[in-house]
Every structure is written in structure tokens, then in C-alpha cells.
Design a protein around this motif. Structure first.
Motif, mmCIF file in Angstrom:
data_model
loop_
_atom_site.group_PDB
_atom_site.id
_atom_site.type_symbol
_atom_site.label_atom_id
_atom_site.label_comp_id
_atom_site.label_asym_id
_atom_site.label_seq_id
_atom_site.Cartn_x
_atom_site.Cartn_y
_atom_site.Cartn_z
ATOM 1 N N GLY A 281 0.805 -1.213 0.000
ATOM 2 C CA GLY A 281 0.000 0.000 0.000
ATOM 3 C C GLY A 281 0.836 1.259 0.000
ATOM 4 O O GLY A 281 2.052 1.245 0.234
ATOM 5 N N ALA A 282 0.165 2.379 -0.256
ATOM 6 C CA ALA A 282 0.870 3.664 -0.355
ATOM 7 C C ALA A 282 1.511 4.047 0.974
ATOM 8 O O ALA A 282 2.628 4.579 0.999
ATOM 9 C CB ALA A 282 -0.108 4.747 -0.797
ATOM 10 N N HIS A 283 0.814 3.810 2.081
ATOM 11 C CA HIS A 283 1.389 4.151 3.380
ATOM 12 C C HIS A 283 2.679 3.369 3.611
ATOM 13 O O HIS A 283 3.672 3.908 4.115
ATOM 14 C CB HIS A 283 0.391 3.838 4.497
ATOM 15 N N LEU A 284 2.667 2.100 3.223
ATOM 16 C CA LEU A 284 3.840 1.260 3.427
ATOM 17 C C LEU A 284 4.987 1.686 2.523
ATOM 18 O O LEU A 284 6.162 1.676 2.935
ATOM 19 C CB LEU A 284 3.458 -0.197 3.153
ATOM 20 N N ARG A 285 4.659 2.075 1.287
ATOM 21 C CA ARG A 285 5.720 2.533 0.379
ATOM 22 C C ARG A 285 6.361 3.817 0.904
ATOM 23 O O ARG A 285 7.579 4.002 0.777
ATOM 24 C CB ARG A 285 5.151 2.756 -1.025
ATOM 25 N N LEU A 286 5.557 4.687 1.480
ATOM 26 C CA LEU A 286 6.120 5.913 2.062
ATOM 27 C C LEU A 286 7.070 5.574 3.196
ATOM 28 O O LEU A 286 8.166 6.146 3.300
ATOM 29 C CB LEU A 286 4.997 6.813 2.571
ATOM 30 N N CYS A 287 6.673 4.643 4.067
ATOM 31 C CA CYS A 287 7.533 4.266 5.193
ATOM 32 C C CYS A 287 8.818 3.623 4.701
ATOM 33 O O CYS A 287 9.896 3.829 5.271
ATOM 34 C CB CYS A 287 6.790 3.319 6.129
ATOM 35 N N GLY B 285 6.473 6.789 -5.412
ATOM 36 C CA GLY B 285 5.638 6.714 -6.592
ATOM 37 C C GLY B 285 4.361 7.510 -6.489
ATOM 38 O O GLY B 285 3.362 7.174 -7.135
ATOM 39 N N LEU B 286 4.365 8.571 -5.679
ATOM 40 C CA LEU B 286 3.154 9.355 -5.451
ATOM 41 C C LEU B 286 3.308 10.793 -5.924
ATOM 42 O O LEU B 286 2.550 11.673 -5.486
ATOM 43 C CB LEU B 286 2.808 9.348 -3.953
ATOM 44 N N ASP B 287 4.292 11.043 -6.775
ATOM 45 C CA ASP B 287 4.452 12.406 -7.269
ATOM 46 C C ASP B 287 3.409 12.666 -8.358
ATOM 47 O O ASP B 287 2.761 11.762 -8.865
ATOM 48 C CB ASP B 287 5.875 12.612 -7.811
ATOM 49 N N GLY B 288 3.275 13.916 -8.721
ATOM 50 C CA GLY B 288 2.266 14.286 -9.715
ATOM 51 C C GLY B 288 1.080 14.909 -9.021
ATOM 52 O O GLY B 288 1.166 15.977 -8.397
ATOM 53 N N ALA B 289 -0.072 14.287 -9.118
ATOM 54 C CA ALA B 289 -1.289 14.814 -8.491
ATOM 55 C C ALA B 289 -1.147 14.757 -6.974
ATOM 56 O O ALA B 289 -0.408 13.933 -6.429
ATOM 57 C CB ALA B 289 -2.494 13.994 -8.941
ATOM 58 N N PRO B 290 -1.854 15.660 -6.262
ATOM 59 C CA PRO B 290 -1.803 15.616 -4.795
ATOM 60 C C PRO B 290 -2.224 14.252 -4.292
ATOM 61 O O PRO B 290 -3.164 13.633 -4.809
ATOM 62 C CB PRO B 290 -2.799 16.709 -4.376
ATOM 63 N N PRO B 291 -1.541 13.729 -3.286
ATOM 64 C CA PRO B 291 -1.875 12.396 -2.778
ATOM 65 C C PRO B 291 -3.208 12.407 -2.047
ATOM 66 O O PRO B 291 -3.701 13.465 -1.647
ATOM 67 C CB PRO B 291 -0.710 12.095 -1.822
ATOM 68 N N PRO B 292 -3.820 11.267 -1.815
ATOM 69 C CA PRO B 292 -5.033 11.199 -1.005
ATOM 70 C C PRO B 292 -4.771 11.779 0.382
ATOM 71 O O PRO B 292 -3.632 11.749 0.871
ATOM 72 C CB PRO B 292 -5.349 9.701 -0.947
ATOM 73 N N PRO B 293 -5.797 12.288 1.036
ATOM 74 C CA PRO B 293 -5.588 12.951 2.327
ATOM 75 C C PRO B 293 -4.859 12.088 3.352
ATOM 76 O O PRO B 293 -3.920 12.546 4.007
ATOM 77 C CB PRO B 293 -7.011 13.286 2.778
ATOM 78 N N MET B 294 -5.281 10.817 3.523
ATOM 79 C CA MET B 294 -4.652 9.977 4.535
ATOM 80 C C MET B 294 -3.199 9.664 4.186
ATOM 81 O O MET B 294 -2.349 9.533 5.066
ATOM 82 C CB MET B 294 -5.447 8.678 4.703
ATOM 83 N N VAL B 295 -2.914 9.546 2.916
ATOM 84 C CA VAL B 295 -1.533 9.311 2.494
ATOM 85 C C VAL B 295 -0.694 10.551 2.765
ATOM 86 O O VAL B 295 0.465 10.455 3.201
ATOM 87 C CB VAL B 295 -1.492 8.928 1.006
ATOM 88 N N LEU B 296 -1.273 11.738 2.518
ATOM 89 C CA LEU B 296 -0.557 12.968 2.832
ATOM 90 C C LEU B 296 -0.252 13.041 4.321
ATOM 91 O O LEU B 296 0.837 13.453 4.719
ATOM 92 C CB LEU B 296 -1.387 14.181 2.397
ATOM 93 N N ARG B 297 -1.209 12.651 5.155
ATOM 94 C CA ARG B 297 -0.968 12.671 6.597
ATOM 95 C C ARG B 297 0.212 11.774 6.972
ATOM 96 O O ARG B 297 1.055 12.140 7.788
ATOM 97 C CB ARG B 297 -2.223 12.219 7.343
ATOM 98 N N THR B 298 0.274 10.592 6.352
ATOM 99 C CA THR B 298 1.395 9.687 6.621
ATOM 100 C C THR B 298 2.713 10.320 6.208
ATOM 101 O O THR B 298 3.713 10.266 6.942
ATOM 102 C CB THR B 298 1.188 8.365 5.867
ATOM 103 N N ALA B 299 2.728 10.942 5.026
ATOM 104 C CA ALA B 299 3.964 11.569 4.543
ATOM 105 C C ALA B 299 4.399 12.704 5.465
ATOM 106 O O ALA B 299 5.589 12.846 5.782
ATOM 107 C CB ALA B 299 3.763 12.077 3.122
ATOM 108 N N LEU B 300 3.460 13.526 5.913
ATOM 109 C CA LEU B 300 3.800 14.629 6.806
ATOM 110 C C LEU B 300 4.332 14.114 8.130
ATOM 111 O O LEU B 300 5.277 14.685 8.699
ATOM 112 C CB LEU B 300 2.565 15.510 7.044
ATOM 113 N N ALA B 301 3.751 13.024 8.635
ATOM 114 C CA ALA B 301 4.227 12.468 9.895
ATOM 115 C C ALA B 301 5.644 11.923 9.767
ATOM 116 O O ALA B 301 6.413 11.934 10.736
ATOM 117 C CB ALA B 301 3.280 11.370 10.369
ATOM 118 N N LEU B 302 6.011 11.429 8.580
ATOM 119 C CA LEU B 302 7.365 10.915 8.383
ATOM 120 C C LEU B 302 8.387 12.042 8.283
ATOM 121 O O LEU B 302 9.517 11.916 8.762
ATOM 122 C CB LEU B 302 7.413 10.051 7.122
#
Length: 824
Positions: A513-519, A544-561
């Protein structure tokens, strides 16, 4: 071959005399041989023999059959029988028929001497025509049905046969070993012992074995094996260093014990009636003298039970010669060595070594018995790991049998939380290979693996080193595990990122999943001056999440990292707002942006602009508790940019600051007071605001003004005539409107402005006076008087004070900047 004959018996008088003598001898027999042979063929009847036996009783007399090695190396093969009366009618006669075997020459067909026991050429009377010719043929022949008799005999002998074979082996390996004495009532049984033993002995040993089936005086016998009647065995009993006595006439006597594996194996083969295996074993590779391994391997392959110690010998030999047995025999052999309950059945470690020896040498189906045994043992042993099962390793019926036997133990082992992960991996592989249902156990196992990875990631990779192997072996488990870890990554991304840095997990494929790829893309956080918004974009691109803004929950994960402490700077929060307030509100990170503004330290100059942008997104998106803070911060931005911001209000600034400060935080109040003070210290300040400021009598505002006026940033420029004139006019304005302003302005005149005037030359003071006159014509005279030094001692003290100020106050240059908080 030619065997010279000799006949010896009691004969009538003749040229050679009378009595016992050689009555017929083939030409060419040396006299020395005759003299030596005469001592070997003599016969002495048993003590209890009848003096005048009948024809039937004569047949019961012992037959003395033997083979003896003579002094010249030749062999004497002889048969002596009791004949009763001689030519004269006197009792006590016997007849010996002997053959001379040349030294170094074998008997026909390379048979052992005992094989000639029943040869048809033996006679019990001398030939009548004188010297017999050499015997050209000696036909071995055993009585009809003797094979069955010998098998029964060997089975009945049991451990006594193994003990005899062990003693014969000692004789073959050590010429000084004790003679073997066989006590039997019937000398035919002694022959049976010898036939059985020579069939098992190595060919060379059996061919050279010397023996006699009967003698009255064993202590005088020269042969290696001596047959006696039980009553004659007493002469040699109790002397184990010289004689190994085997007497089965006493059924109460315990048979001699032996630990000779070869002897025990040979006895077992005879007892099973499989004596043909002795010849087959000799033809196998590495079948050295008395080698138990080849014989035991053939026995096990033929379904013959062998002693416990022979199984390991057979396994070692088979492992060294994996192609010596055909596939059918080898499978039977392997099934036997791993059969549970069989004496000497191999332990799992030994079976594993045996299986490794056959790997890539014989088909997997042949080694299936060992594989099945290893799998079953490993599943039942909680400390073991089942071996891998390549395709074809468990054909039918092994697979079906193991599926029924191991279904429940496999499921229990997988489901038990304390089962080591390496064993779990083997149990999963075994369950898949056997078709044991276990899909319902995967969710619980995935939870366990997730806890292991997250709880022990900080302890180093060794604590979770088996997790990747378990996941790699089961795709359904890997998908469930990654899905759980992805969910956990959305809740606690820093913990998951830390775990992924410690454990190399397989993240490609379904369940990633996207959250796992971010981690997984998040590197170890290190102190860096790099703008963290840039780090955020790099992280999204790596996942692999560049381009369009990520989904809100994915953005939250990225900001927390990127911001694990959830504290962005005001500039970083302002940049994040470019993604849109709605995205952050949906992600639950909106409050973090608000906190970046209202909790920003005084040194963060971007907080006012951030507050302005947040307010622009709509007050309804903000909590009531922070609106006043944000509005006050936005007002700070307006105070800091009065010329370039069209939103700066005209008039009422002091009242607006005071009004918004009632519900704002102290730190924000201080920031606003400081910004207002700086604005009022500018030459282009709103005139009406200064009066409102002085009349406010507000400690926070006036104290901020005092601090700003006394800061080096302002005092460094007071030497300029226009700044000197401006400050003099302002600090003399609105006298007596309030006690705090009165105290502050007079203090600034005396403590800040007057020391500057004392250092200025007269032309600078005159220039300042001109400027004062322009701003407030009525104050020029007062300004000149205020600048004039006092006479006498007052003037002296003033000059001394001016010099002291020159030494302590050095001019500082630069733009106006906010003072540090925390007092003067």
C-alpha cells in the motif's frame, strides 16, 4: 587338478609290516608328508562307544572330517570313520582316506574344504589294486535337504552362531587367538556349524580355515576349529585364553555374548534363510573382510531383520555407494532403516545425512521413505524444522499417509504463538506440500509477524531475521501481512519506517500500500538544513506518489514521516497550504498548520503571513479558540508591512491590537505589541496612533515600545539629525496623558537620547534643531536649551558623562529588527 590319495587303516602283514599303516598311497607323496599325516588321521572312539558295535551302531560312531595345514604349506583333507573289526577280526579298526592339497592351490571351484564333507569320492576301504592314482575330481555334495536343515539349525543356534562367527573372525585376524572348540553329541552338527560359518566367512578365510569335526583329545589338536563330544570338552573348559568353547549340550548355559556387528548380522541372515546374500554382499563395492555394511544393506533390502548396530553400518555404506543397489532394493532398504520401532532405526539427524548423500543421485521417489520419516519426525518434534519438500519428494502412498497423520500437528504448530518462526516457515511449506488446510490460520500469523517486526525492530535484525523467509514462502500470508502493516503505517508511520529500516521485507507485489511505500522510502532522519518541504516532495516521488496531490490519509502519513514531532515552521506550513486547505482538513493535518502559526517562536518571521493565509481560507474552518490569535498575527503582518499591504487599516491600530489581545495568547500579544512599537518608532507613523498609544496606558504595549526604543538597532541611528529630531518631538509629545507613558518618554529622553546629543558636534545639533522646527516650530527653543550643556560643575559632570558614554556605547549598523523577548 590332481589330488594325491592316501589310505590308512589296520592291515595284514606285508612288506611294510602289519597293524595300522598306509595301505594305499598315490605315487609322489613325500615320506615327510606321510609321517606328519599319520599323526593327524588316527581315530579314537568315544569313551561310551560299544566294544562290539552292530552294523546300526557303527553308523552312529563319530566321523572325523578335517582339513589341516602341513609343515610344507600343503593341505591335508581327510575323512576317518570307525570300521569295527579289522582283517583279523580284532575290534578297534578305522579307515582314513586323505587327500593332499598342493600349497597355494584351491579346491575345485575355489570352495572351502568343509564343502567336500559329503563328496562322493570318499571311501571307507583301501583300493585292492595297490597304489591309487591321483584323484582328478572331487565332487562337492551335501545331503539332500541339508539347506533347509542348515537354515533351521542356524535359526535355532541364534546368538551362539554369532558368538562362533565372532571367534572365527578373531582367529582370522589374529593367529594367536584362542582355538575354537565346538562340543556336539553328533559330529554331523559340528560339520553343520562349519558349513554355516564358512558360508558367512570371507572366501579366503573360509578356504584357509583348518578344522576337525571330531577328536578325543582337543588339547592336542592342531586345527583352528576342533569338534569334540561334550564329555571331552571338559579338558579345555576354563581356559578362555587358549580355547573358545562352544557347547550347547547344556540348555541352561547362557550363550557367549558378542558385540561383533558383522557376526550378529551374519547370524541374522542365516536365521532368515537368506544365506545367498553372503555371496551377493561379497560382490558389492567396499565389501572388505568382515564388512557389516554391505551385508546388512542387502539384508534390509531383502526384508531381513538385522541387529540394531548393523543398521547404522548399512546406512554409512549405502551413503558412500548410492548407486550400488537398484532402485527397488534401495527404496526397500530406506524404508527399513527409518521404520519406527525397528531396532537400530536411524535417528532424524542420521536420516538427514543419508538423504543428503542420495540427493541428485537417485530419483526423489526412491528416497521418499526417508523424506516421509524426516517430515513426520520434524513435525512432531517441537524443536525441529521440517525439511524442504521439492516436487515429487513425497509420491503416493506417502503423501496421503502423512496428510492424515500430520494434519492436526501441522495446524497446531502454525497456530501456536511460541513456535519459532523458522519452524513456522517449515510447517507452512509442509502444509502446502501435503495439501493440509491452513488458510484460516494466516490472519493470526500475519498479526504475530506484524507485532514481531514492530516490537523488535529496535533490537536489531537478528530478532526478526526469519520474518522475510516466512513471508517469501507464502504469498497469501505476505499479502495479509503487508495489508496489516500498511494499516499500521497509516496510524504510526514512524514506527513502521523504523521497522522497515531494520528488517528487509519483500514489499513488491500485491498488498504493497501507499502508506507502506512511504515508510519504506523514508530514510533515517538526520539533522539537516534542507527545507523539509523539499524532503516531502522527494519522499512522495520515491514512493511513486508524485504528480497529483496524494489522497488525504496518504498525505498525513507523509507529513508524519517528514515532521515526526508535528511541528512545521511557519514558512513550511505556508508552503504546505499550496496543496489546498481542504486536503489538509480531510487529512487531519489542518490543526498542525494552525499550530505552526500561533505557536511559532518570536524568531519565526513567517508566522504573521501564515496566519493571514489561514484566515483567508475561511474562519469557519478554524476553531474559535485560535481565531483571535490568527487575527492578531495577521494584524502583525499588516503592522510590519504598512506600505505594501493594501489591507492595512487606516486608524484604530492601537485599539485593534488591544481588542484582539483580550482573547489571544501572551506570546502572540507580545509579538503584536512589538510590531506596533516598531511601527510607532518609524518616522512615517500614523500621528493619531501615537496619541492613542500614549493614552492606552497599557503595560504590554508601552513596555514593548520602551524595549524597542532602547534596542541597539534604533540607538545606532539616533546620531542622524532627522532621527534625533523625530525622537525628540515624539518623546516630548502627549505629556501627562498617562503615568506609564510619562515615565517611559522621560526615561527615553534622559537615558537614550541625551547621551547621543552629548557626543554630537554642534553642526549636527544645529541640523537637528532645524528639523525640530519644521515638525514642531514651538519646540525649537526648548530643544536647543535641552541640548545646551549646563555651566560650572554641572557642565563638568555632563562632559564626564558624555565621555563615559563614548566608551560604553559603540554604534551598530543595520536594518531595524525585532528585539529579543524576555526583558531589556
Amino acid at each position: 587338478m590332481s589330488l594325491l590319495q592316501m589310505h590308512y587303516t589296520s592291515a595284514p602283514p606285508g612288506p611294510d609290516g602289519s597293524g595300522f599303516r598306509f595301505t594305499a598311497v598315490s605315487p609322489g607323496v613325500p615320506h615327510a608328508v606321510l609321517r606328519e599325516a599319520e599323526q593327524l588321521v588316527g581315530y579314537e572312539p568315544p569313551r561310551d562307544a560299544p566294544a562290539r558295535p552292530t552294523e546300526d551302531e557303527l553308523g552312529a560312531f563319530p566321523e572325523m572330517f578335517g582339513f589341516t595345514r602341513l609343515s610344507d604349506g600343503s593341505g591335508l583333507l581327510s575323512r576317518t570313520v570307525y570300521t569295527g573289526a579289522d582283517y583279523s577280526g580284532r575290534w578297534g579298526n578305522f579307515h582314513a582316506h586323505a587327500l593332499l592339497v598342493p600349497a597355494g592351490e584351491p579346491l575345485p571351484d575355489d570352495l572351502p574344504p568343509i564343502a567336500m564333507w559329503g563328496a562322493a569320492e570318499w571311501t571307507d576301504r583301501s583300493p585292492e589294486d595297490g597304489a591309487p592314482p591321483p584323484l582328478e575330481r572331487l565332487t562337492p555334495g551335501l545331503p539332500h535337504g541339508l539347506g533347509t536343515t542348515l537354515t533351521a539349525f542356524a535359526a535355532d543356534a541364534g546368538p551362539r552362531l554369532a558368538a562362533l562367527l565372532a571367534d572365527l573372525r578373531r582367529l582370522a585376524e589374529d593367529p594367536q587367538a584362542p582355538q575354537v572348540v565346538i562340543a556336539e553329541q553328533d559330529t554331523r552338527d559340528v560339520a553343520h556349524w562349519l558349513i554355516v560359518a564358512c558360508a558367512a566367512l570371507p572366501r579366503d578365510v573360509a578356504r584357509d580355515l583348518t578344522f576337525t569335526t571330531y577328536t578325543r583329545r582337543p588339547q592336542h589338536a592342531r586345527q583352528q576349529v576342533v569338534g569334540v563330544r561334550p564329555e571331552d570338552a571338559r579338558a579345555v573348559t576354563g581356559q578362555p585364553h587358549r580355547y573358545a568353547v562352544h557347547d550347547r549340550s547344556d540348555p541352561r548355559a547362557e550363550p557367549p555374548a558378542t558385540d561383533d556387528v558383522w557376526a550378529l548380522t551374519a547370524a541374522a541372515v542365516w536365521a532368515a534363510g537368506a544365506n545367498g546374500l553372503f555371496k551377493s554382499a561379497r560382490e558389492l563395492p567396499d565389501a572388505g573382510p568382515f564388512a557389516a555394511g554391505p551385508l546388512a544393506a542387502l539384508a534390509l533390502a531383502g526384508g531381513v531383520a538385522v541387529p540394531a548396530g548393523a543398521v547404522a553400518e548399512a546406512a554409512r555404506w549405502a551413503a558412500a555407494h548410492p548407486r550400488a543397489l537398484d532402485e527397488t532394493a534401495l527404496e526397500t532398504f530406506l524404508r527399513a532403516v527409518c521404520e519406527e520401532g525397528r531396532p537400530g532405526a536411524l535417528a532424524p539427524d542420521a536420516l538427514a545425512g543419508l538423504l543428503a548423500a542420495f540427493r541428485d543421485t537417485v530419483p526423489l521417489a526412491v528416497t521418499a521413505p526417508v523424506t516421509a520419516r524426516l517430515v513426520a519426525a520434524a513435525v512432531h518434534d517441537r524443536a525441529a524444522t521440517p525439511p524442504p519438500l521439492p516436487p515429487g519428494a513425497l509420491p503416493e502412498p506417502y503423501r496421503t499417509r502423512l496428510t492424515g497423520e500430520l494434519g492436526e500437528p501441522l495446524r497446531a504448530g502454525i497456530a501456536t504463538p511460541t513456535t519459532p518462526l523458522r519452524r513456522v516457515n517449515g510447517l507452512l511449506a509442509t502444509a502446502r506440500a501435503l495439501g493440509v488446510e491452513h488458510e484460516d490460520l494466516l490472519p493470526g500469523l500475519a498479526e504475530r509477524l506484524g507485532r514481531r517486526v514492530l516490537d523488535r525492530a529496535g533490537a536489531g535484525p537478528d530478532s526478526v531475521r526469519d520474518v522475510p523467509d516466512v513471508l517469501a514462502g507464502s504469498e497469501p500470508l505476505r499479502v495479509r501481512f503487508l495489508d496489516l502493516l500498511n494499516t499500521r503505517a497509516a496510524d504510526d508511520p514512524t514506527a513502521v519506517a523504523r521497522a522497515l529500516r531494520a528488517v528487509p521485507l519483500p514489499l513488491d507485489g500485491p498488498g504493497d500500500g501507499a502508506h507502506l511505500r512511504l515508510c519504506a522510502a523514508a530514510v533515517e532522519p538526520k539533522p539537516s538544513t534542507k527545507n523539509r518541504t523539499v524532503v516531502l516532495r522527494e519522499l512522495l516521488r520515491a514512493a511513486g506518489l508524485d504528480g497529483a496531490p496524494p489522497p488525504p490519509m496518504v498525505l498525513r502519513t507523509a507529513l508524519a514521516l517528514v515532521w515526526p514531532d508535528r511541528t512545521q515552521t511557519a514558512a513550511e506550513a505556508t508552503a504546505l497550504l499550496d496543496d489546498g486547505a481542504a486536503l489538509h482538513q480531510a487529512a487531519g493535518t489542518w490543526n498542525d498548520l494552525v499550530a505552526a502559526a500561533i505557536e511559532a517562536p518570536a524568531t519565526d518571521t513567517g508566522a504573521p503571513l501564515l496566519a493571514k493565509r489561514l484566515l483567508a481560507e475561511g474562519v469557519e474552518a478554524l476553531g474559535r479558540s485560535v481565531v483571535a490569535d490568527l487575527k492578531l498575527l495577521a494584524l502583525v503582518h499588516a503592522l510590519q508591512h504598512p506600505d505594501g499591504d493594501p489591507s492595512v487599516p487606516h486608524g484604530g491600530l492601537v485599539h485593534r491590537v488591544l481588542g484582539l489581545s483580550h482573547n489571544a495568547r501572551p506570546a502572540v500579544q507580545t509579538r503584536a505589541a512589538h510590531a506596533l512599537a516598531l511601527l510607532l518608532l518609524r518616522p512615517q507613523r500614523p500621528a493619531e496612533e501615537l496619541k492613542a498609544f500614549a493614552e492606552s496606558n497599557n503595560p504590554t504595549l508601552i513596555d514593548a515600545y520602551d524595549k524597542a526604543a532602547r534596542s541597539p538597532v534604533l540607538t545606532d541611528f539616533l546620531a542622524a539629525p532627522h532621527r534625533l529630531a523625530d525622537c525628540y518631538v515624539v518623546w516630548n509629545s502627549h505629556a501627562h496623558v498617562g503615568p506609564l507613558w510619562e515615565l517611559t518618554r522621560t526615561g527615553l529622553l534622559e537615558d537614550v537620547l541625551r547621551p547621543v546629543v552629548r557626543r554630537l558636534p554642534d553642526d549636527q545639533i544645529r541640523a537637528a534643531a532645524e528639523l525640530v522646527a519644521r515638525q514642531a516650530p514651538s519646540r525649537r527653543a526648548a530643544f536647543e536649551e535641552w541640548c545646551r550643556p549646563a555651566g560650572g560643575m554641572k557642565q563638568l559632570f555632563r562632559r564626564l558623562g558624555a565621555r563615559k558614554s563614548d566608551k560604553t556605547q559603540e554604534p551598530r549598523w543595520g536594518d531595524v529588527r525585532p528585539p529579543r523577548e524576555g526583558g531589556r
